[in-house]
Design a protein around this motif. Sequence first.
Motif, PDB file in Angstrom:
ATOM      1  N   LEU A 137      -5.651  57.157  -4.860  1.00  0.00           N
ATOM      2  CA  LEU A 137      -6.902  56.401  -4.940  1.00  0.00           C
ATOM      3  C   LEU A 137      -7.151  55.682  -3.611  1.00  0.00           C
ATOM      4  O   LEU A 137      -8.283  55.642  -3.123  1.00  0.00           O
ATOM      5  CB  LEU A 137      -6.854  55.411  -6.106  1.00  0.00           C
ATOM      6  CG  LEU A 137      -6.828  56.056  -7.507  1.00  0.00           C
ATOM      7  CD1 LEU A 137      -6.730  54.997  -8.593  1.00  0.00           C
ATOM      8  CD2 LEU A 137      -8.063  56.921  -7.751  1.00  0.00           C
ATOM      9  N   ASP A 138      -6.059  55.167  -3.003  1.00  0.00           N
ATOM     10  CA  ASP A 138      -6.215  54.474  -1.707  1.00  0.00           C
ATOM     11  C   ASP A 138      -6.795  55.410  -0.657  1.00  0.00           C
ATOM     12  O   ASP A 138      -7.614  55.006   0.175  1.00  0.00           O
ATOM     13  CB  ASP A 138      -4.851  53.966  -1.193  1.00  0.00           C
ATOM     14  CG  ASP A 138      -4.335  52.815  -2.045  1.00  0.00           C
ATOM     15  OD1 ASP A 138      -5.118  52.290  -2.863  1.00  0.00           O
ATOM     16  OD2 ASP A 138      -3.140  52.478  -1.904  1.00  0.00           O
ATOM     17  N   LEU A 139      -6.369  56.691  -0.697  1.00  0.00           N
ATOM     18  CA  LEU A 139      -6.850  57.643   0.303  1.00  0.00           C
ATOM     19  C   LEU A 139      -8.365  57.841   0.216  1.00  0.00           C
ATOM     20  O   LEU A 139      -9.004  58.259   1.166  1.00  0.00           O
ATOM     21  CB  LEU A 139      -6.148  59.002   0.128  1.00  0.00           C
ATOM     22  CG  LEU A 139      -4.682  59.092   0.594  1.00  0.00           C
ATOM     23  CD1 LEU A 139      -4.036  60.388   0.107  1.00  0.00           C
ATOM     24  CD2 LEU A 139      -4.587  59.001   2.108  1.00  0.00           C
ATOM     25  N   LEU A 140      -8.934  57.517  -0.948  1.00  0.00           N
ATOM     26  CA  LEU A 140     -10.377  57.726  -1.119  1.00  0.00           C
ATOM     27  C   LEU A 140     -11.202  56.586  -0.506  1.00  0.00           C
ATOM     28  O   LEU A 140     -12.423  56.698  -0.363  1.00  0.00           O
ATOM     29  CB  LEU A 140     -10.713  57.887  -2.608  1.00  0.00           C
ATOM     30  CG  LEU A 140     -10.163  59.167  -3.237  1.00  0.00           C
ATOM     31  CD1 LEU A 140     -10.332  59.151  -4.743  1.00  0.00           C
ATOM     32  CD2 LEU A 140     -10.846  60.395  -2.640  1.00  0.00           C
ATOM     33  N   GLY A 141     -10.534  55.496  -0.153  1.00  0.00           N
ATOM     34  CA  GLY A 141     -11.172  54.412   0.602  1.00  0.00           C
ATOM     35  C   GLY A 141     -12.423  53.863  -0.044  1.00  0.00           C
ATOM     36  O   GLY A 141     -12.513  53.703  -1.268  1.00  0.00           O
ATOM     37  N   ASP A 142     -13.452  53.602   0.808  1.00  0.00           N
ATOM     38  CA  ASP A 142     -14.671  52.927   0.348  1.00  0.00           C
ATOM     39  C   ASP A 142     -15.506  53.771  -0.600  1.00  0.00           C
ATOM     40  O   ASP A 142     -16.350  53.244  -1.324  1.00  0.00           O
ATOM     41  CB  ASP A 142     -15.552  52.581   1.556  1.00  0.00           C
ATOM     42  CG  ASP A 142     -14.868  51.525   2.408  1.00  0.00           C
ATOM     43  OD1 ASP A 142     -13.914  50.892   1.901  1.00  0.00           O
ATOM     44  OD2 ASP A 142     -15.287  51.363   3.577  1.00  0.00           O
ATOM     45  N   SER A 143     -15.271  55.098  -0.592  1.00  0.00           N
ATOM     46  CA  SER A 143     -16.146  55.969  -1.384  1.00  0.00           C
ATOM     47  C   SER A 143     -16.043  55.700  -2.885  1.00  0.00           C
ATOM     48  O   SER A 143     -16.870  56.164  -3.659  1.00  0.00           O
ATOM     49  CB  SER A 143     -15.821  57.448  -1.101  1.00  0.00           C
ATOM     50  OG  SER A 143     -14.511  57.735  -1.539  1.00  0.00           O
ATOM     51  N   ILE A 144     -15.036  54.921  -3.310  1.00  0.00           N
ATOM     52  CA  ILE A 144     -14.888  54.693  -4.760  1.00  0.00           C
ATOM     53  C   ILE A 144     -15.045  53.205  -5.113  1.00  0.00           C
ATOM     54  O   ILE A 144     -14.634  52.769  -6.187  1.00  0.00           O
ATOM     55  CB  ILE A 144     -13.540  55.227  -5.290  1.00  0.00           C
ATOM     56  CG1 ILE A 144     -12.361  54.602  -4.529  1.00  0.00           C
ATOM     57  CG2 ILE A 144     -13.488  56.743  -5.171  1.00  0.00           C
ATOM     58  CD1 ILE A 144     -11.024  54.812  -5.226  1.00  0.00           C
ATOM     59  N   GLN A 145     -15.672  52.452  -4.198  1.00  0.00           N
ATOM     60  CA  GLN A 145     -15.831  51.007  -4.416  1.00  0.00           C
ATOM     61  C   GLN A 145     -16.538  50.660  -5.725  1.00  0.00           C
ATOM     62  O   GLN A 145     -16.287  49.617  -6.319  1.00  0.00           O
ATOM     63  CB  GLN A 145     -16.620  50.408  -3.263  1.00  0.00           C
ATOM     64  CG  GLN A 145     -15.735  49.694  -2.267  1.00  0.00           C
ATOM     65  CD  GLN A 145     -16.533  49.131  -1.118  1.00  0.00           C
ATOM     66  OE1 GLN A 145     -17.746  49.326  -1.038  1.00  0.00           O
ATOM     67  NE2 GLN A 145     -15.852  48.434  -0.232  1.00  0.00           N
ATOM     68  N   HIS A 146     -17.461  51.550  -6.137  1.00  0.00           N
ATOM     69  CA  HIS A 146     -18.274  51.264  -7.327  1.00  0.00           C
ATOM     70  C   HIS A 146     -17.501  51.501  -8.634  1.00  0.00           C
ATOM     71  O   HIS A 146     -18.001  51.212  -9.712  1.00  0.00           O
ATOM     72  CB  HIS A 146     -19.532  52.161  -7.327  1.00  0.00           C
ATOM     73  CG  HIS A 146     -19.167  53.619  -7.354  1.00  0.00           C
ATOM     74  ND1 HIS A 146     -18.677  54.287  -6.252  1.00  0.00           N
ATOM     75  CD2 HIS A 146     -19.189  54.529  -8.356  1.00  0.00           C
ATOM     76  CE1 HIS A 146     -18.420  55.533  -6.574  1.00  0.00           C
ATOM     77  NE2 HIS A 146     -18.728  55.708  -7.849  1.00  0.00           N
ATOM     78  N   CYS A 147     -16.284  52.038  -8.551  1.00  0.00           N
ATOM     79  CA  CYS A 147     -15.544  52.435  -9.767  1.00  0.00           C
ATOM     80  C   CYS A 147     -14.526  51.373 -10.177  1.00  0.00           C
ATOM     81  O   CYS A 147     -13.924  50.711  -9.327  1.00  0.00           O
ATOM     82  CB  CYS A 147     -14.766  53.731  -9.527  1.00  0.00           C
ATOM     83  SG  CYS A 147     -15.773  55.145  -9.155  1.00  0.00           S
TER      84      CYS A 147
END
Length: 259
Positions: free
Chosen positions: A38-48
């Motif tokens: 999940l960390d590797l996905l960075g800012d792209s998952i901020q809304h989740c």
Amino acid sequence: MKTLYLISTGPGDLAYLSPRAQSALQHCDDLVGYGLYLDLLGDSIQHCQTHTLALGQETERARLALDLAAQGKVTGLVSSGDIGIYAMATLVFELLDHQAQPEWNDISIEVIPGISALQALASRVGAPLAHDFCTISLSDLLTPWQTIEKRIDAAGRGDFVVSFYNPVSRKRRWQLEKAKQILLQYKAANTPVIIGKNLCRDTENITITTLADLDIEQVDMLTLVMVGNQETRVIPSNNAANIAQQHYVYTPRGYRAKQ
Ligand SMILES: C[S@@+](CC[C@H](N)C(=O)[O-])C[C@H]1O[C@@H](n2cnc3c(N)ncnc32)[C@H](O)[C@@H]1O
């Protein structure tokens, strides 16, 4: 509609995340995964809303993802590489098969494929997977060693290009040496071996060696070990951008013999 996405995030670098995986991530309310992925996905998952469960809690992760989806949350279960290759997708289907809950019945499941470690490594060095190949996991946590050994032997006998996933772990180091010894019964000592560590991550390291010189000490948990077949060749490369090795590795398909 109740939705569960089984999302493959690829080997590390987000450049290898597929557009379909990106759009699924954008749609998700909740994401379940191992913290590092999940960390590797960075800012792209901020809304989740993220739910991180430790290594070893795979069944709990799959169950939680099904439960969240059943509650009407658009849910993504995330795995690195391809989620169908030595990863979480199978657990979801196993739960549906053996422990089905009535509330899971109307969940729509989409499996989103990704680039697995073996494709990432092959692309880094050339085209070693151009002919028949197989993958073998050396983890005997869930598979008896006898079964693994039988498969290594068959791969050697059949002269497949063999990629070893899970070659070692913190507590488990002898299996790769044993695999090497089995393959040496069938493959020449100078068969090319490619060792890919931390592929598509900042600390990526790739080494080309031979089966006889394969040094287990060079291998850790985030390493893929690829052993060529009897045709696999290592040739010099003039391409300085060709990562660590100044060599290409390829396995011919037989076109030359046709000419
Ligand atoms: C449980 S398997 C997961 C495989 C993953 N689903 C895939 O498709 O690549 C873990 C093993 O995959 C390999 N692996 C996964 N990602 C890697 C990477 N970025 N670099 C090198 N090896 C990797 C290693 O052999 C590691 O022990």
